[in-house]
Write a protein that holds these residues in place. Structure first.
Motif, PDB file in Angstrom:
ATOM      1  N   ARG A  54       0.856  -1.203  -0.139  1.00 35.32           N
ATOM      2  CA  ARG A  54       0.015  -0.074  -0.054  1.00 35.32           C
ATOM      3  C   ARG A  54       0.937   1.212   0.033  1.00 35.32           C
ATOM      4  NH1 ARG A  54      -3.772  -2.240  -2.072  1.00 35.32           N
ATOM      5  NH2 ARG A  54      -4.992  -0.241  -1.682  1.00 35.32           N
ATOM      6  N   THR A  55       0.487   2.225  -0.829  1.00 36.05           N
ATOM      7  CA  THR A  55       1.220   3.579  -0.972  1.00 36.05           C
ATOM      8  C   THR A  55      -0.363   4.617  -0.824  1.00 36.05           C
ATOM      9  OG1 THR A  55       3.048   2.793  -2.386  1.00 36.05           O
ATOM     10  CG2 THR A  55       2.417   4.942  -2.363  1.00 36.05           C
ATOM     11  N   VAL A  56      -0.079   5.312   0.387  1.00 36.58           N
ATOM     12  CA  VAL A  56      -1.348   6.016   0.696  1.00 36.58           C
ATOM     13  C   VAL A  56      -1.082   7.287   0.883  1.00 36.58           C
ATOM     14  CG1 VAL A  56      -3.303   6.069   2.228  1.00 36.58           C
ATOM     15  CG2 VAL A  56      -1.978   3.966   2.134  1.00 36.58           C
ATOM     16  N   LEU A  57      -1.773   8.296   0.167  1.00 37.27           N
ATOM     17  CA  LEU A  57      -1.531   9.550   0.399  1.00 37.27           C
ATOM     18  C   LEU A  57      -2.767  10.345   1.224  1.00 37.27           C
ATOM     19  CD1 LEU A  57      -0.539  11.155  -2.962  1.00 37.27           C
ATOM     20  CD2 LEU A  57       0.972  11.377  -1.201  1.00 37.27           C
ATOM     21  N   PHE A  58      -2.674  11.196   2.180  1.00 37.55           N
ATOM     22  CA  PHE A  58      -3.537  11.870   3.062  1.00 37.55           C
ATOM     23  C   PHE A  58      -3.489  13.232   2.268  1.00 37.55           C
ATOM     24  CE2 PHE A  58      -1.994   8.308   5.352  1.00 37.55           C
ATOM     25  CZ  PHE A  58      -3.186   7.979   6.088  1.00 37.55           C
ATOM     26  N   ASP A  59      -4.489  13.616   1.524  1.00 35.85           N
ATOM     27  CA  ASP A  59      -4.829  14.662   0.951  1.00 35.85           C
ATOM     28  C   ASP A  59      -3.695  14.596  -0.540  1.00 35.85           C
ATOM     29  OD1 ASP A  59      -6.797  15.796   2.276  1.00 35.85           O
ATOM     30  OD2 ASP A  59      -5.440  16.608   3.732  1.00 35.85           O
ATOM     31  N   VAL A  60      -4.118  15.544  -1.364  1.00 39.24           N
ATOM     32  CA  VAL A  60      -3.335  15.664  -2.663  1.00 39.24           C
ATOM     33  C   VAL A  60      -2.660  16.930  -3.109  1.00 39.24           C
ATOM     34  CG1 VAL A  60      -4.252  13.686  -3.514  1.00 39.24           C
ATOM     35  CG2 VAL A  60      -5.365  15.702  -3.993  1.00 39.24           C
ATOM     36  N   GLY A  61      -2.645  17.967  -2.067  1.00 40.05           N
ATOM     37  CA  GLY A  61      -2.101  19.162  -2.476  1.00 40.05           C
ATOM     38  C   GLY A  61      -3.111  20.123  -3.364  1.00 40.05           C
ATOM     39  N   SER A  62      -2.639  21.246  -3.883  1.00 37.60           N
ATOM     40  CA  SER A  62      -3.380  22.159  -4.692  1.00 37.60           C
ATOM     41  C   SER A  62      -3.421  21.996  -5.988  1.00 37.60           C
ATOM     42  CB  SER A  62      -3.281  23.562  -4.103  1.00 37.60           C
ATOM     43  OG  SER A  62      -1.770  23.908  -4.289  1.00 37.60           O
ATOM     44  N   GLY A  63      -2.250  21.125  -6.690  1.00 37.01           N
ATOM     45  CA  GLY A  63      -2.383  21.168  -8.007  1.00 37.01           C
ATOM     46  C   GLY A  63      -1.771  22.532  -8.323  1.00 37.01           C
ATOM     47  N   PRO A  64      -1.721  22.988  -9.912  1.00 34.41           N
ATOM     48  CA  PRO A  64      -1.211  24.267 -10.348  1.00 34.41           C
ATOM     49  C   PRO A  64      -2.298  25.288 -10.305  1.00 34.41           C
ATOM     50  CG  PRO A  64      -2.018  22.612 -12.526  1.00 34.41           C
ATOM     51  CD  PRO A  64      -2.196  21.669 -10.849  1.00 34.41           C
ATOM     52  N   ASP A  65      -3.475  25.280  -9.918  1.00 36.59           N
ATOM     53  CA  ASP A  65      -4.556  26.080 -10.084  1.00 36.59           C
ATOM     54  C   ASP A  65      -4.980  26.986  -8.995  1.00 36.59           C
ATOM     55  OD1 ASP A  65      -4.705  25.412 -12.856  1.00 36.59           O
ATOM     56  OD2 ASP A  65      -6.066  23.756 -12.325  1.00 36.59           O
ATOM     57  N   PHE A  66      -4.242  26.759  -7.718  1.00 36.96           N
ATOM     58  CA  PHE A  66      -4.752  27.602  -6.725  1.00 36.96           C
ATOM     59  C   PHE A  66      -3.708  28.597  -6.214  1.00 36.96           C
ATOM     60  CE2 PHE A  66      -5.400  27.707  -2.050  1.00 36.96           C
ATOM     61  CZ  PHE A  66      -6.523  28.407  -1.998  1.00 36.96           C
TER      62      PHE A  66
ATOM     63  N   THR B 132       5.917   7.582  -8.050  1.00 35.19           N
ATOM     64  CA  THR B 132       5.056   8.248  -8.970  1.00 35.19           C
ATOM     65  C   THR B 132       3.797   8.122  -8.766  1.00 35.19           C
ATOM     66  OG1 THR B 132       4.865   6.070 -10.290  1.00 35.19           O
ATOM     67  CG2 THR B 132       6.831   7.015 -10.584  1.00 35.19           C
ATOM     68  N   PRO B 133       2.889   9.007  -9.454  1.00 36.67           N
ATOM     69  CA  PRO B 133       1.354   8.907  -9.432  1.00 36.67           C
ATOM     70  C   PRO B 133       0.863   7.384  -9.515  1.00 36.67           C
ATOM     71  CG  PRO B 133       2.081  10.705 -10.420  1.00 36.67           C
ATOM     72  CD  PRO B 133       3.352   9.840 -10.491  1.00 36.67           C
ATOM     73  N   GLU B 134       1.356   6.716 -10.521  1.00 37.45           N
ATOM     74  CA  GLU B 134       0.901   5.230 -10.591  1.00 37.45           C
ATOM     75  C   GLU B 134       1.305   4.277  -9.419  1.00 37.45           C
ATOM     76  OE1 GLU B 134       1.104   7.699 -14.054  1.00 37.45           O
ATOM     77  OE2 GLU B 134       2.743   7.228 -12.826  1.00 37.45           O
ATOM     78  N   ASP B 135       2.173   4.874  -8.519  1.00 38.06           N
ATOM     79  CA  ASP B 135       2.373   3.989  -7.329  1.00 38.06           C
ATOM     80  C   ASP B 135       1.437   4.069  -6.236  1.00 38.06           C
ATOM     81  OD1 ASP B 135       4.796   3.075  -8.754  1.00 38.06           O
ATOM     82  OD2 ASP B 135       5.990   4.965  -7.615  1.00 38.06           O
ATOM     83  N   VAL B 136       0.513   5.197  -6.239  1.00 36.69           N
ATOM     84  CA  VAL B 136      -0.411   5.511  -5.115  1.00 36.69           C
ATOM     85  C   VAL B 136      -1.572   4.770  -5.347  1.00 36.69           C
ATOM     86  CG1 VAL B 136      -1.737   7.138  -4.120  1.00 36.69           C
ATOM     87  CG2 VAL B 136       0.523   7.975  -5.069  1.00 36.69           C
ATOM     88  N   THR B 137      -1.684   3.845  -4.167  1.00 33.02           N
ATOM     89  CA  THR B 137      -2.794   2.781  -4.320  1.00 33.02           C
ATOM     90  C   THR B 137      -4.104   3.421  -3.619  1.00 33.02           C
ATOM     91  OG1 THR B 137      -1.846   1.921  -2.112  1.00 33.02           O
ATOM     92  CG2 THR B 137      -1.316   0.797  -4.113  1.00 33.02           C
ATOM     93  N   ASP B 138      -4.107   4.387  -2.747  1.00 32.30           N
ATOM     94  CA  ASP B 138      -5.213   4.773  -1.995  1.00 32.30           C
ATOM     95  C   ASP B 138      -4.777   6.419  -1.896  1.00 32.30           C
ATOM     96  OD1 ASP B 138      -6.357   2.054  -0.976  1.00 32.30           O
ATOM     97  OD2 ASP B 138      -4.296   1.984  -0.638  1.00 32.30           O
ATOM     98  N   ILE B 139      -5.967   7.136  -1.646  1.00 33.02           N
ATOM     99  CA  ILE B 139      -5.841   8.320  -1.124  1.00 33.02           C
ATOM    100  C   ILE B 139      -6.975   8.705  -0.212  1.00 33.02           C
ATOM    101  CG2 ILE B 139      -6.393  10.886  -2.072  1.00 33.02           C
ATOM    102  CD1 ILE B 139      -4.875  10.013  -4.688  1.00 33.02           C
ATOM    103  N   ILE B 140      -6.530   9.565   1.126  1.00 28.87           N
ATOM    104  CA  ILE B 140      -7.712   9.562   1.980  1.00 28.87           C
ATOM    105  C   ILE B 140      -7.825  11.152   2.292  1.00 28.87           C
ATOM    106  CG2 ILE B 140      -8.438   9.322   4.400  1.00 28.87           C
ATOM    107  CD1 ILE B 140      -6.502   6.594   4.203  1.00 28.87           C
ATOM    108  N   PHE B 141      -9.011  11.691   2.124  1.00 25.25           N
ATOM    109  CA  PHE B 141      -9.094  13.092   1.994  1.00 25.25           C
ATOM    110  C   PHE B 141      -9.447  13.590   3.456  1.00 25.25           C
ATOM    111  CE2 PHE B 141     -10.007  12.323  -2.462  1.00 25.25           C
ATOM    112  CZ  PHE B 141      -8.914  13.135  -2.935  1.00 25.25           C
TER     113      PHE B 141
END
Length: 306
Positions: A91-103, A120-129
């Motif tokens: 498992r590779t888990v991110l808690f939130d994903v940041g703001s990207g380029p538009d904020f 890499t983005p393809e490595d991420v299995t789960d994202i929890i907001f």
């Protein structure tokens, strides 16, 4: 092998920005080891906000001496954006994903920070907001408005989902936050078939439990990671800064959508975390956001880990 254009551009941007920032392969913003759990706190950059965004509801004669003690300007805020990455087994888990380029022009560097760790983005299995404000959600999409993490599953509190996906929220949230609602609805609708809802107290993954921390947004969640006797609380924005939120947790903050509710949540959390000596990760807390809550005679203080 020919890389898709989206992947190529994302990788190129990460390498260029990484070189500019002096990031080295394998470096991390900060690390925590908990048995077989590895936690990296990585940077999505920082925000630049007017001081009034937080300070306007507060009594200025009491506020200014506190800010002076902390070396914090009353006019400008430049909080860091600390994204938590957890790796355990497959498992590779991110808690939130940041703001990207538009904020915000100083944020949106999450891909660079992940690339420095070989993720890499393809490595991420789960994202929890934790919640759906722009600096936590808008990094969901790439420059072509496609989901940036194509193989991930997503999780969010049901109350938070219901609030932002309600079509009435755009009008009800107020003019200053209407764009937040538009942006949240657009992004969340794109992952509707891949997202799971959860409630307070649920163990949403092995060793990860949801803790309701409402007020900053109606469905804000903190996440507790536990391994045996060790625990870390990912705060999101339930405690939104390392100065006035600690010194005066009961004061209403302009950054919170329900200021009185958020103040009660913040005070309760401070008491619990200081009593239990629980390590915390704060999205906008100083440095890498890792530290402890210390109870003082006249409030609390954030003790950052070296």
């Amino acid at each position: 092998m020919k890389l898709p254009r989206r992947n190529f551009l994302a990788g190129s941007a990460a390498l260029t920005a990484g070189a500019a920032l002096g990031l080295q392969s394998g470096s991390a913003h900060a690390e925590i080891a908990m048995g077989d759990i590895k936690i990296d706190v990585v940077s999505d950059g920082s925000l630049t906000l007017p001081g009034g965004f937080i300070f306007d509801p507060m009594p200025r004669d009491e506020l200014l001496p506190i800010l002076d003690r902390y070396g914090q300007s009353a006019e400008v805020l430049t909080p860091p954006c600390n994204v938590t990455l957890l790796r355990q087994g497959d498992r590779t888990v991110l808690f939130d994903v940041g703001s990207g380029p538009d904020f915000s022009p100083n944020s949106g560097i999450l891909l660079t920070s992940l690339a420095a760790l070989g993720v890499t983005p393809e490595d991420v299995t789960d994202i929890i907001f934790t919640h759906a404000h722009p600096d936590h959600l808008w990094g969901l999409l790439d420059d072509f408005d496609d989901p940036l993490f194509p193989d991930a599953s997503y999780m969010i509190g049901k109350k938070e989902w219901d609030y932002w996906m309600d079509p009435n929220t755009i009008d009800a949230v107020g003019e200053s936050r209407a764009s937040f609602a538009v942006g949240a609805q657009r992004r969340l609708s794109m992952i509707e078939d891949q997202i799971t809802m959860f409630g307070d107290g649920e163990e949403i993954m092995p060793g990860i439990a949801a803790r309701a921390s409402v007020g900053h947004t109606p469905g804000h969640m903190a996440l507790e990671i536990r391994n045996g006797t060790e625990a870390v609380m990912i705060l999101g924005d339930s405690i939104g800064n390392d100065h006035i939120a600690f010194a005066k947790p009961g004061w209403a903050s302009g950054s919170d959508q329900a200021p009185e509710t958020a103040a009660a949540t913040r005070t309760r959390l401070m008491d619990q975390l200081s009593h239990e000596k629980t390590r915390v990760i704060g999205y906008h807390l100083t440095g890498n956001g890792i530290g402890y809550v210390d109870k003082m005679s006249d409030g609390y203080a954030f003790v950052a880990e070296a």
